[in-house]
Motif scaffolding. Structure first.
Motif, PDB file in Angstrom:
ATOM      1  N   LEU A 158      -5.124   1.367   0.186  1.00  0.00           N
ATOM      2  CA  LEU A 158      -6.356   1.202  -0.568  1.00  0.00           C
ATOM      3  C   LEU A 158      -7.383   2.228  -0.091  1.00  0.00           C
ATOM      4  O   LEU A 158      -7.272   2.749   1.016  1.00  0.00           O
ATOM      5  CB  LEU A 158      -6.922  -0.204  -0.346  1.00  0.00           C
ATOM      6  CG  LEU A 158      -5.935  -1.380  -0.367  1.00  0.00           C
ATOM      7  CD1 LEU A 158      -6.684  -2.681  -0.084  1.00  0.00           C
ATOM      8  CD2 LEU A 158      -5.202  -1.459  -1.691  1.00  0.00           C
ATOM      9  N   CYS A 188     -10.162  -1.290  -5.422  1.00  0.00           N
ATOM     10  CA  CYS A 188      -9.158  -1.698  -4.438  1.00  0.00           C
ATOM     11  C   CYS A 188      -9.009  -3.206  -4.408  1.00  0.00           C
ATOM     12  O   CYS A 188      -7.912  -3.720  -4.118  1.00  0.00           O
ATOM     13  CB  CYS A 188      -9.525  -1.163  -3.062  1.00  0.00           C
ATOM     14  SG  CYS A 188      -9.532   0.647  -2.994  1.00  0.00           S
ATOM     15  N   GLY A 235      -6.054  -0.523   4.388  1.00  0.00           N
ATOM     16  CA  GLY A 235      -7.330  -0.044   3.883  1.00  0.00           C
ATOM     17  C   GLY A 235      -8.123   0.651   4.979  1.00  0.00           C
ATOM     18  O   GLY A 235      -7.918   0.394   6.170  1.00  0.00           O
TER      19      GLY A 235
END
Length: 255
Positions: free
Chosen positions: A101, A109, A134
């Motif tokens: 992400l 995301c 992420g």
């Protein structure tokens, strides 16, 4: 068309023409052919020691992605513990979907995380382990996990963007704000609205250095072999889930 991966510190290869394939499946590593049909655009097919910006592509060499990721650790969202990324799946026959992400405060995301969560049963049936990463810290990752919600055991943080750099994901302000590929989000507005009903900017990293310019991507591995690679060309330009699942299911036929 060669799909290539460069190790950090590896000598650059001789210049080659830029590749026009967006979607790549690699099997076997020494005979890489691009596929993807209708969705075609400029995309790096290399895994680079430095992230690509909107105006350049990484060099092409022949080192495997597994080796390039060997020195990369991510932080488990639930515990904050550092875990070598390549320890998260079986290096012999394990199948992993590695979804990167942009960051935990990116609303696109949150949409992608929602799609991945809703597809967990499909990944399981395809024999694949989902690994969602992420940019940010574990506490920011837990904000997404708690509010979306998303299963925290499948979520990891990469505050220094090491995996993003090694995998050659795009980086540049132009791609965040002006990429034509970002227009794809307008066809998904209803789903984005649903997926972000509990959205908060609190998931955004405190240190924004380079974060807002970072793009994501999706990779499928079988053991040490890279089967599929997708690098977002702009914000919200996510990999087609059917293609990701197809790459996973094809492994079942090869066993």
């Amino acid at each position: 068309m060669a799909t290539a991966i460069s190790l950090r510190g590896a000598p650059p290869a001789a210049p080659r023409a830029r590749n026009s394939g967006r979607l790549v499946r690699v099997s076997p590593p020494q005979a890489s052919l691009p596929r993807g049909g209708a969705r075609v655009g400029r995309r790096s097919l290399s895994v680079s020691a430095a992230a690509a910006d909107s105006s350049s592509l990484p060099p092409v060499t022949g080192a495997p992605a597994w080796d390039a990721l060997g020195g990369v650790s991510v932080l488990a969202a639930g515990t904050g513990d550092a875990v070598p990324l390549t320890d998260l799946w079986d290096p012999t026959e394990g199948v992993a979907v590695v979804a990167l992400l942009r960051h935990f405060g990116c609303f696109c995301c949150w949409e992608l995380a929602s799609v991945l969560k809703d597809s967990m049963a499909k990944f399981d049936s395809a024999g694949a382990r989902l690994i969602a990463i992420g940019v940010g810290t574990p506490d920011k990752a837990r904000i997404l996990a708690d509010r979306l919600p998303f299963p925290v055991d499948f979520l990891y943080a990469d505050p220094d963007r090491k995996a993003y750099n090694v995998l050659g994901l795009y980086h540049g302000l132009g791609r965040t704000l002006f990429s034509p590929s970002s227009a794809n989000i307008y066809s998904r507005l209803d789903y984005i609205k649903k997926a972000t009903k509990n959205y908060t900017l609190e998931g955004t990293p405190n240190d924004l250095t380079g974060v807002l310019q970072q793009q994501g991507g999706m990779f499928v591995f079988r053991g040490k072999e890279l089967l599929y690679a997708w690098r977002d060309e702009g914000t919200g330009d996510h990999a087609p889930l059917d293609d990701v699942l197809s790459a996973c299911r094809n492994v079942l036929f090869l066993k």
